[in-house]
Design a protein around this motif. Structure first.
Motif, short mmCIF file in Angstrom:
data_model
loop_
_atom_site.label_atom_id
_atom_site.label_comp_id
_atom_site.label_asym_id
_atom_site.label_seq_id
_atom_site.Cartn_x
_atom_site.Cartn_y
_atom_site.Cartn_z
N PHE A 75 0.82 -1.21 0.00
CA PHE A 75 0.00 0.00 0.00
C PHE A 75 0.86 1.27 0.00
O PHE A 75 0.50 2.27 -0.61
N ASN A 76 2.01 1.17 0.67
CA ASN A 76 2.94 2.31 0.64
C ASN A 76 3.46 2.56 -0.77
O ASN A 76 3.69 3.72 -1.17
N LEU A 77 3.65 1.49 -1.56
CA LEU A 77 4.04 1.67 -2.96
C LEU A 77 2.94 2.35 -3.75
O LEU A 77 3.20 3.24 -4.59
N ILE A 78 1.69 1.95 -3.50
CA ILE A 78 0.56 2.58 -4.18
C ILE A 78 0.49 4.07 -3.84
O ILE A 78 0.26 4.93 -4.70
N LYS A 79 0.75 4.38 -2.56
CA LYS A 79 0.66 5.78 -2.12
C LYS A 79 1.73 6.68 -2.74
O LYS A 79 1.63 7.90 -2.66
N LEU A 80 2.71 6.06 -3.37
CA LEU A 80 3.76 6.85 -4.02
C LEU A 80 3.33 7.39 -5.39
O LEU A 80 3.98 8.28 -5.93
N HIS A 81 2.24 6.85 -5.95
CA HIS A 81 1.95 7.20 -7.36
C HIS A 81 1.62 8.68 -7.58
O HIS A 81 1.94 9.21 -8.65
N PRO A 82 1.01 9.44 -6.66
CA PRO A 82 0.85 10.89 -6.93
C PRO A 82 2.18 11.62 -7.05
O PRO A 82 2.34 12.50 -7.90
N VAL A 83 3.15 11.24 -6.19
CA VAL A 83 4.46 11.87 -6.24
C VAL A 83 5.20 11.46 -7.51
O VAL A 83 5.85 12.29 -8.17
N LEU A 84 5.10 10.17 -7.87
CA LEU A 84 5.73 9.69 -9.11
C LEU A 84 5.13 10.41 -10.32
O LEU A 84 5.85 10.77 -11.26
N GLY A 85 3.81 10.60 -10.29
CA GLY A 85 3.16 11.29 -11.40
C GLY A 85 3.67 12.70 -11.55
O GLY A 85 3.95 13.17 -12.67
N GLU A 86 3.79 13.41 -10.43
CA GLU A 86 4.32 14.77 -10.48
C GLU A 86 5.74 14.78 -11.01
O GLU A 86 6.11 15.63 -11.85
N SER A 87 6.55 13.82 -10.59
CA SER A 87 7.95 13.75 -11.03
C SER A 87 8.04 13.48 -12.53
O SER A 87 8.86 14.07 -13.24
N ILE A 88 7.17 12.61 -13.03
CA ILE A 88 7.18 12.29 -14.47
C ILE A 88 6.81 13.52 -15.29
O ILE A 88 7.46 13.84 -16.29
N LEU A 89 5.76 14.23 -14.87
CA LEU A 89 5.29 15.39 -15.64
C LEU A 89 6.27 16.56 -15.57
O LEU A 89 6.30 17.40 -16.47
N ARG A 90 7.06 16.64 -14.51
CA ARG A 90 8.07 17.71 -14.42
C ARG A 90 9.13 17.58 -15.51
O ARG A 90 9.79 18.57 -15.85
N ARG A 91 9.29 16.38 -16.03
CA ARG A 91 10.31 16.16 -17.06
C ARG A 91 9.82 16.54 -18.46
O ARG A 91 10.61 16.56 -19.40
N VAL A 92 8.53 16.80 -18.59
CA VAL A 92 7.97 17.17 -19.89
C VAL A 92 8.30 18.64 -20.16
O VAL A 92 8.13 19.50 -19.30
N GLN A 93 8.80 18.91 -21.35
CA GLN A 93 9.16 20.27 -21.75
C GLN A 93 8.13 20.84 -22.73
O GLN A 93 7.57 20.09 -23.53
N PRO A 94 7.86 22.15 -22.70
CA PRO A 94 8.41 23.11 -21.75
C PRO A 94 7.75 22.99 -20.38
O PRO A 94 6.60 22.60 -20.27
N GLU A 95 8.49 23.34 -19.33
CA GLU A 95 8.00 23.17 -17.97
C GLU A 95 6.72 23.95 -17.71
O GLU A 95 5.85 23.49 -16.98
N ARG A 96 6.61 25.15 -18.33
CA ARG A 96 5.43 25.99 -18.06
C ARG A 96 4.14 25.34 -18.56
O ARG A 96 3.06 25.65 -18.06
N ALA A 97 4.25 24.43 -19.54
CA ALA A 97 3.05 23.77 -20.06
C ALA A 97 2.49 22.78 -19.04
O ALA A 97 1.27 22.56 -18.96
#
Length: 511
Positions: free
Chosen positions: A384-406
């Motif tokens: 369950f702790n692994l499942i609870k990581l998915h919001p943070v992982l999602g934010e981390s993945i989207l931060r890598r998309v360029q341009p950042e402001r989008a």
């Protein structure tokens, strides 16, 4: 018809003022200066002059009536079609050129034919004894004055047709849904304008000066008399240069200013802007090319928007494809979130950002192992702790998309969609309105879809049961205001119809 009547009244005013300034003013002064001081001769010549003017005006008006025909037909025809409008629009563009031709053609013909007839009668009746060479000089002077008059009327007509062209373009859009223009066709080039302008300004005053000088020298005029008429001619040349310079600069500066304004708007990403194509010289081609460029940018922007939209949908579909039971979950959560956002009064731009956030709210589950994500039984604490990581992982993945402001507007909602209103959620334990708005909206939509979707080990709840659980969780798990909006509006918006149309089962327990 008002704009057409205003156009006609301005034409009449311009013709009167132009004729008074050039033909009556300059022509009358010249006759007075170069005619021998014999009252009978001078009166006869002035009489011939005014009779010739009447002939000029008559033939000018007949030609004008013919030139106005396509424009007149459009404005007076109650059932005018697009072809009539197009003919009127093109004729209006040509009107400045036609005005100059009318002055140099029929007007000159009317003046000289009338003058020739009246001079013949006057000489036959012995009322006029001026030598033939003098009459020749007068004719040359009259022709020069006519050229000056024609150029003046050209510039005045160029200004007069502008409101009419704007009206016809607007009428075309409103009545026929078409944006009419010359499509880059050049009716009169800038080179021709400059050439005519230079010739008239440079040559006409000199020729008039030489003509009068010739006549006065033949009369052995005194020095004082010479400087009297010379000063008048030179002053006229200076005034003429100033007036034409100002008119010509306005004629060139106006389209430049308009294009500058449109380009400034384009720099603000106003892709719906369009330059008015109301010119008949090279500026028509320039404006047409500019509008074509803007249209190309608009199409490219539309394609880019479609690509971006498909990018979000494809990412959401790729995530849902990991489990046949969760297929379509992201699309449904996005649809429910948008409805909640609409009920909450969000702007169109906010709704667009909310939709993208909802489509990608579970993107972090890509980093969760299948053995955990697809497990049908009860999860261990570690799982369950692994499942609870998915919001943070999602934010981390989207931060890598360029341009950042989008991606920046999407990050808070992705990270916070599992926060609880009472502070008991994850990953940050936020509470109340400290939870980003998108996160609070998606939490309601996410829970509703999870409760009403079928699972391998249970059937989805009924519509009423899901609403009951949402009502019980107001203020603890979910934002009470958003839940109440959802409950109050869901039936009137026929959301249940969407649920009844589900034809496939959806995946595992919502985590």
């Amino acid at each position: 018809m008002t704009v057409y009547r205003t156009f006609l009244s301005k034409l009449a005013r311009n013709y009167f003022l132009g004729s008074f300034f050039t033909t009556l003013g300059v022509g009358g002064v010249l006759i007075y200066l170069v005619t021998p001081p014999d009252d009978v001769e001078r009166n006869a010549l002035f009489t011939i002059f005014f009779i010739s003017l009447a002939g000029m005006v008559t033939l000018n008006q007949l030609t004008l009536y013919h030139q106005l025909r396509p424009i007149r037909i459009y404005f007076k025809h109650s059932e005018a079609n697009y072809e009539m409008l197009k003919a009127a629009y093109v004729q209006t563009h040509r009107f400045a050129i036609l005005t100059a031709k009318r002055i140099l053609g029929p007007s000159v013909l009317g003046f000289f034919l009338t003058a020739a007839c009246t001079i013949s009668i006057a000489r036959y009746g012995e009322w006029l004894h001026i030598p033939s060479r003098y009459l020749f000089y007068y004719s040359v002077g009259a022709l020069l004055i006519t050229v000056i008059h024609a150029m003046l009327q050209f510039f005045l007509a160029s200004e007069t047709i502008r409101p009419l062209l704007i009206y016809l373009r607007n009428d075309s859009n409103h009545r026929f849904g078409k944006d009419i223009s010359l499509d880059g066709n050049v009716l009169l080039s800038l080179r021709a304008k400059f050439l005519c302008f230079s010739l008239i300004i440079g040559i006409s005053p000199i020729l008039l000066f030489s003509l009068v000088a010739r006549l006065r020298y033949e009369e052995n005029a005194s020095s004082d008399s010479f400087w009297q008429w010379a000063g008048i001619i030179i002053g006229f040349g200076i005034v003429l240069s100033v007036v034409y310079g100002w008119l010509f600069s306005r004629n060139i500066q106006r389209p430049i200013d308009q294009l500058q304004y449109v380009m400034n708007e384009l720099n603000k990403s106003e892709l719906e802007i369009k330059a008015s194509d109301i010119y008949s010289d090279e500026f028509s081609r320039l404006v047409s090319g500019f509008n074509g460029m803007v249209e190309g940018l608009r199409e490219r922007d539309s394609q880019n928007n479609q690509l971006v939209e498909s990018y979000y949908s494809t990412l959401a579909a790729a995530l849902d494809a990991r489990d046949p039971y969760t297929a379509g979950h992201s699309e449904r959560v996005a649809r429910y979130s948008i409805r909640i956002g609409q009920w909450a009064g969000l702007s169109p731009l906010q709704l667009e950002m909310l939709k993208k956030t909802a489509l990608l709210h579970d993107i972090g589950k890509i980093g969760v192992p299948d053995s955990v994500l697809h497990k049908e039984g009860k999860l261990t604490i570690e799982e369950f702790n692994l499942i609870k990581l998915h919001p943070v992982l999602g934010e981390s993945i989207l931060r890598r998309v360029q341009p950042e402001r989008a991606m920046a507007p999407l990050l808070p909602g992705v990270r916070s969609h599992h926060e609880r209103y009472d502070g008991g959620g994850y990953p940050d334990g936020l509470e109340g309105e400290g939870i980003p708005l998108f996160g609070r909206i998606i939490a309601v939509a996410d829970a509703f879809d999870a409760m009403t979707s079928d699972r391998p080990y249970r059937k989805g709840m009924s519509f009423e049961e899901a609403l009951l659980i949402l009502r019980q969780g107001k203020g603890s798990q979910w934002d009470p205001m958003l839940v109440q909006l959802f409950i109050d509006n869901v039936e009137t918006e026929a959301l249940e119809c969407d649920l009844s149309n589900k034809t496939i089962s959806y995946g595992k327990t919502k985590r």
